[in-house]
Design a protein around this motif. Structure first.
Motif, PDB file in Angstrom:
ATOM      1  N   ALA A  63      17.515  41.010  50.305  1.00  0.00           N
ATOM      2  CA  ALA A  63      17.204  40.508  49.211  1.00  0.00           C
ATOM      3  C   ALA A  63      16.422  39.054  49.213  1.00  0.00           C
ATOM      4  O   ALA A  63      15.897  38.712  48.369  1.00  0.00           O
ATOM      5  N   SER A  64      16.621  38.566  50.317  1.00  0.00           N
ATOM      6  CA  SER A  64      15.832  37.289  50.579  1.00  0.00           C
ATOM      7  C   SER A  64      14.462  37.333  51.125  1.00  0.00           C
ATOM      8  O   SER A  64      13.675  36.373  51.140  1.00  0.00           O
ATOM      9  N   LEU A  65      13.841  38.438  51.039  1.00  0.00           N
ATOM     10  CA  LEU A  65      12.665  38.781  51.904  1.00  0.00           C
ATOM     11  C   LEU A  65      11.368  38.841  50.732  1.00  0.00           C
ATOM     12  O   LEU A  65      10.474  38.085  51.053  1.00  0.00           O
ATOM     13  N   PRO A  66      11.691  39.695  49.561  1.00  0.00           N
ATOM     14  CA  PRO A  66      10.194  39.860  48.851  1.00  0.00           C
ATOM     15  C   PRO A  66       9.554  38.671  48.529  1.00  0.00           C
ATOM     16  O   PRO A  66       8.160  38.354  48.570  1.00  0.00           O
ATOM     17  N   GLU A  67      10.097  37.756  47.573  1.00  0.00           N
ATOM     18  CA  GLU A  67       9.465  36.614  47.098  1.00  0.00           C
ATOM     19  C   GLU A  67       8.752  35.784  48.059  1.00  0.00           C
ATOM     20  O   GLU A  67       7.393  35.426  47.892  1.00  0.00           O
ATOM     21  N   VAL A  68       9.382  35.189  49.164  1.00  0.00           N
ATOM     22  CA  VAL A  68       8.890  34.486  50.151  1.00  0.00           C
ATOM     23  C   VAL A  68       8.032  35.151  51.065  1.00  0.00           C
ATOM     24  O   VAL A  68       7.001  34.543  51.512  1.00  0.00           O
ATOM     25  N   ILE A  69       8.086  36.647  51.542  1.00  0.00           N
ATOM     26  CA  ILE A  69       7.136  37.131  52.565  1.00  0.00           C
ATOM     27  C   ILE A  69       5.772  37.693  51.738  1.00  0.00           C
ATOM     28  O   ILE A  69       4.565  37.325  51.969  1.00  0.00           O
ATOM     29  N   PHE A  70       5.950  37.846  50.263  1.00  0.00           N
ATOM     30  CA  PHE A  70       4.719  38.218  49.629  1.00  0.00           C
ATOM     31  C   PHE A  70       3.940  36.984  49.211  1.00  0.00           C
ATOM     32  O   PHE A  70       2.726  36.910  49.411  1.00  0.00           O
ATOM     33  N   THR A  71       4.588  35.742  49.117  1.00  0.00           N
ATOM     34  CA  THR A  71       4.017  34.655  48.758  1.00  0.00           C
ATOM     35  C   THR A  71       3.481  34.012  50.090  1.00  0.00           C
ATOM     36  O   THR A  71       2.234  33.690  50.345  1.00  0.00           O
ATOM     37  N   VAL A  72       3.924  34.138  51.249  1.00  0.00           N
ATOM     38  CA  VAL A  72       3.504  33.451  52.492  1.00  0.00           C
ATOM     39  C   VAL A  72       2.417  34.425  52.873  1.00  0.00           C
ATOM     40  O   VAL A  72       1.169  33.796  53.583  1.00  0.00           O
ATOM     41  N   TRP A  73       2.719  35.712  52.973  1.00  0.00           N
ATOM     42  CA  TRP A  73       1.596  36.583  53.577  1.00  0.00           C
ATOM     43  C   TRP A  73       0.206  36.547  52.596  1.00  0.00           C
ATOM     44  O   TRP A  73      -1.008  36.362  53.075  1.00  0.00           O
ATOM     45  N   HIS A  74       0.268  36.315  51.383  1.00  0.00           N
ATOM     46  CA  HIS A  74      -0.828  36.360  50.562  1.00  0.00           C
ATOM     47  C   HIS A  74      -1.736  35.017  50.853  1.00  0.00           C
ATOM     48  O   HIS A  74      -3.115  34.762  50.953  1.00  0.00           O
ATOM     49  N   ASN A  75      -0.858  33.714  50.746  1.00  0.00           N
ATOM     50  CA  ASN A  75      -1.288  32.651  50.873  1.00  0.00           C
ATOM     51  C   ASN A  75      -1.834  32.067  52.140  1.00  0.00           C
ATOM     52  O   ASN A  75      -3.040  31.655  52.474  1.00  0.00           O
ATOM     53  N   LEU A  76      -0.873  32.362  53.126  1.00  0.00           N
ATOM     54  CA  LEU A  76      -1.168  31.855  54.472  1.00  0.00           C
ATOM     55  C   LEU A  76      -2.167  32.997  55.295  1.00  0.00           C
ATOM     56  O   LEU A  76      -3.173  32.313  55.903  1.00  0.00           O
ATOM     57  N   PHE A  77      -1.788  33.968  55.295  1.00  0.00           N
ATOM     58  CA  PHE A  77      -2.765  34.888  55.956  1.00  0.00           C
ATOM     59  C   PHE A  77      -4.055  35.573  55.132  1.00  0.00           C
ATOM     60  O   PHE A  77      -5.033  35.730  55.718  1.00  0.00           O
ATOM     61  N   GLN A  78      -3.863  35.872  53.992  1.00  0.00           N
ATOM     62  CA  GLN A  78      -5.081  36.476  53.272  1.00  0.00           C
ATOM     63  C   GLN A  78      -5.817  35.141  52.795  1.00  0.00           C
ATOM     64  O   GLN A  78      -7.078  35.110  53.057  1.00  0.00           O
ATOM     65  N   ARG A  79      -5.213  34.476  51.866  1.00  0.00           N
ATOM     66  CA  ARG A  79      -5.936  33.191  51.368  1.00  0.00           C
ATOM     67  C   ARG A  79      -6.367  32.237  52.370  1.00  0.00           C
ATOM     68  O   ARG A  79      -7.521  31.554  52.287  1.00  0.00           O
ATOM     69  N   GLY A  80      -5.433  32.004  53.209  1.00  0.00           N
ATOM     70  CA  GLY A  80      -5.831  31.034  54.427  1.00  0.00           C
ATOM     71  C   GLY A  80      -6.811  31.575  55.432  1.00  0.00           C
ATOM     72  O   GLY A  80      -7.294  30.985  56.225  1.00  0.00           O
ATOM     73  N   GLY A  81      -6.803  32.916  55.451  1.00  0.00           N
ATOM     74  CA  GLY A  81      -8.108  33.636  56.470  1.00  0.00           C
ATOM     75  C   GLY A  81      -7.662  32.968  57.759  1.00  0.00           C
ATOM     76  O   GLY A  81      -8.536  32.735  58.514  1.00  0.00           O
ATOM     77  N   LEU A  82      -6.482  33.266  58.249  1.00  0.00           N
ATOM     78  CA  LEU A  82      -6.040  32.773  59.656  1.00  0.00           C
ATOM     79  C   LEU A  82      -6.722  33.324  60.859  1.00  0.00           C
ATOM     80  O   LEU A  82      -6.992  34.457  60.848  1.00  0.00           O
ATOM     81  N   LEU A  83      -7.413  32.647  61.512  1.00  0.00           N
ATOM     82  CA  LEU A  83      -8.136  32.926  62.909  1.00  0.00           C
ATOM     83  C   LEU A  83      -7.167  32.705  64.069  1.00  0.00           C
ATOM     84  O   LEU A  83      -6.191  31.976  64.036  1.00  0.00           O
TER      85      LEU A  83
ATOM     86  N   GLY B 204     -11.561  23.500  57.329  1.00  0.00           N
ATOM     87  CA  GLY B 204     -10.140  23.720  57.050  1.00  0.00           C
ATOM     88  C   GLY B 204      -9.972  24.087  55.759  1.00  0.00           C
ATOM     89  O   GLY B 204     -10.561  23.990  54.831  1.00  0.00           O
ATOM     90  N   ARG B 205      -8.619  24.869  55.506  1.00  0.00           N
ATOM     91  CA  ARG B 205      -8.209  25.330  54.558  1.00  0.00           C
ATOM     92  C   ARG B 205      -6.864  24.574  53.789  1.00  0.00           C
ATOM     93  O   ARG B 205      -5.895  24.765  54.588  1.00  0.00           O
ATOM     94  N   LEU B 206      -6.809  24.167  52.625  1.00  0.00           N
ATOM     95  CA  LEU B 206      -5.750  23.458  51.791  1.00  0.00           C
ATOM     96  C   LEU B 206      -5.310  24.447  50.728  1.00  0.00           C
ATOM     97  O   LEU B 206      -6.141  24.809  49.870  1.00  0.00           O
ATOM     98  N   ILE B 207      -4.037  24.940  51.004  1.00  0.00           N
ATOM     99  CA  ILE B 207      -3.423  26.007  49.820  1.00  0.00           C
ATOM    100  C   ILE B 207      -2.396  25.505  49.185  1.00  0.00           C
ATOM    101  O   ILE B 207      -1.596  25.216  49.772  1.00  0.00           O
ATOM    102  N   TYR B 208      -2.406  25.552  47.881  1.00  0.00           N
ATOM    103  CA  TYR B 208      -1.161  25.011  47.174  1.00  0.00           C
ATOM    104  C   TYR B 208      -0.626  26.328  46.423  1.00  0.00           C
ATOM    105  O   TYR B 208      -1.335  27.300  46.044  1.00  0.00           O
ATOM    106  N   ILE B 209       0.587  26.253  46.338  1.00  0.00           N
ATOM    107  CA  ILE B 209       1.551  27.121  45.809  1.00  0.00           C
ATOM    108  C   ILE B 209       2.697  26.437  44.950  1.00  0.00           C
ATOM    109  O   ILE B 209       3.184  27.126  44.182  1.00  0.00           O
ATOM    110  N   ASN B 210       2.455  25.002  44.769  1.00  0.00           N
ATOM    111  CA  ASN B 210       3.299  24.504  43.668  1.00  0.00           C
ATOM    112  C   ASN B 210       2.720  22.906  43.739  1.00  0.00           C
ATOM    113  O   ASN B 210       1.978  22.579  44.754  1.00  0.00           O
ATOM    114  N   ALA B 211       3.040  22.381  43.048  1.00  0.00           N
ATOM    115  CA  ALA B 211       2.758  20.656  42.868  1.00  0.00           C
ATOM    116  C   ALA B 211       4.040  19.885  42.516  1.00  0.00           C
ATOM    117  O   ALA B 211       3.727  19.189  41.385  1.00  0.00           O
TER     118      ALA B 211
END
Length: 323
Positions: A120-140, A230-237
């Motif tokens: 139950a602890s997985l979906p919200e954080v995994i979906f958020t991190v994968w999209h923002n860090l890996f997809q949006r962040g375009g990690l090399l 570099g890439r700066l990604i916001y998920i809150n402020a």
């Protein structure tokens, strides 16, 4: 009848009330899950206080963005799942209930090596991190990453995933104990933001990607420690959304600033994201490389205590409700 936790108006934890409700009905593409555990997340706190309403068409007075449980019913059009399957699921709201309905494509199989509380602890954080860090962040491959708030659910997930995929990870956290736990999870360097200046530490050893939920005064410091491209990604402020931007520096260093919210994305986006996560992250979980960190779980009738704990900010990892 089922049980649910509702609030009739925004406010403190005293507005949360346990009630009996009608059992929801599945649409053709939905499954009904008998909930075993529900994740507690900061957006739940924001919504309870009246600062983060659910999208249109989603139940407005029941919190909860992720659950785990057992499928009890399938809509006529459901292709993948069957009654009795154990799953975890991402929701746009309504997760603080003993039964929920959800798009079948927003479910993932509960990893066999995890408990329902862990799942139950997985979906919200995994979906958020994968999209923002890996997809949006375009990690090399050789990217260095800074994660602000390393001790929360997002931070714990981001540290593990980034390090599992071979990246150097830097984090900020609020005390030395939390910093050490971040290092134990895979961070290279952990900076106590109450006693150290992350800009001063990283200005001579810059990073490629920053995942930030703080905003405010962190913005300029983030810009100063990003490498070229570099890439700066916001998920809150949480410390402020209005900042001063030096456009010249953005141009000179070819920086990218972006941000996103997950909750209001459409069903197909979430389905596609779930597919990518299942391909890339679920094997890491099943192999024991990624391990959920549960700070504490509570019976659902102690939801007020769970929210108070979340607001105190002393936890490391996730807080979960059990049904």
């Amino acid at each position: 009848m089922i049980k649910g936790i509702i609030y009739k108006e925004p406010g403190g934890v005293d507005v949360l009330t346990i009630v009996e409700m009608e059992r929801p009905e599945c649409k053709d593409n939905e499954v009904l899950i008998k909930v075993v555990a529900s994740g507690v997340n900061k957006p739940d706190i924001f919504q309870r206080k009246g600062n983060y309403n659910a999208p249109a068409g989603v139940v407005q007075n029941i919190l909860g963005l992720e659950v785990s449980g057992v499928i009890e019913e399938c809509g006529k059009g459901v292709a993948r799942w069957k009654v009795g399957d154990q799953v975890c699921a991402l929701l746009a709201g309504g997760g603080y209930s003993s039964c929920v309905v959800v798009d079948e494509n927003h479910c993932l199989p509960k990893p066999a090596n995890l408990s329902f509380v862990e799942a139950a602890s997985l979906p919200e954080v995994i979906f958020t991190v994968w999209h923002n860090l890996f997809q949006r962040g375009g990690l090399l491959n050789d990217d260095r990453i800074l994660i602000h708030g390393g001790s929360g659910g997002i931070g714990v997930a981001a540290i593990q995933l980034a390090s599992i995929f071979g990246h150097q990870v830097y984090v900020t956290a609020g005390n030395d104990d939390k910093c050490q736990k971040c290092i134990d999870l895979g961070a290279t360097v952990a900076i106590n933001y109450n006693t150290e200046d992350f800009e001063g530490i990283l200005k001579s050893n810059k990073v490629d990607v920053i995942l930030d939920s703080i905003g405010g005064s962190y913005f300029e410091k983030n810009i100063n420690i990003l490498r070229t491209d570099g890439r700066l990604i916001y998920i809150n402020a949480v410390k402020g959304a209005n900042v001063q931007l030096n456009i010249g520096k953005i141009m000179k260093e070819r920086l990218t600033i972006s941000g996103s919210t997950l909750r209001n994305r459409d069903a197909q986006f979430k389905a596609d994201l779930a597919n990518e996560i299942e391909r890339n992250v679920w094997p890491k979980i099943e192999d024991g490389l990624y391990k959920p960190v549960i700070y504490k779980s509570f019976s659902y009738d102690n939801v007020a205590i769970a929210h108070q704990l979340m607001e105190r900010g002393i936890h490391f990892g996730k807080i979960v409700l059990e049904w």
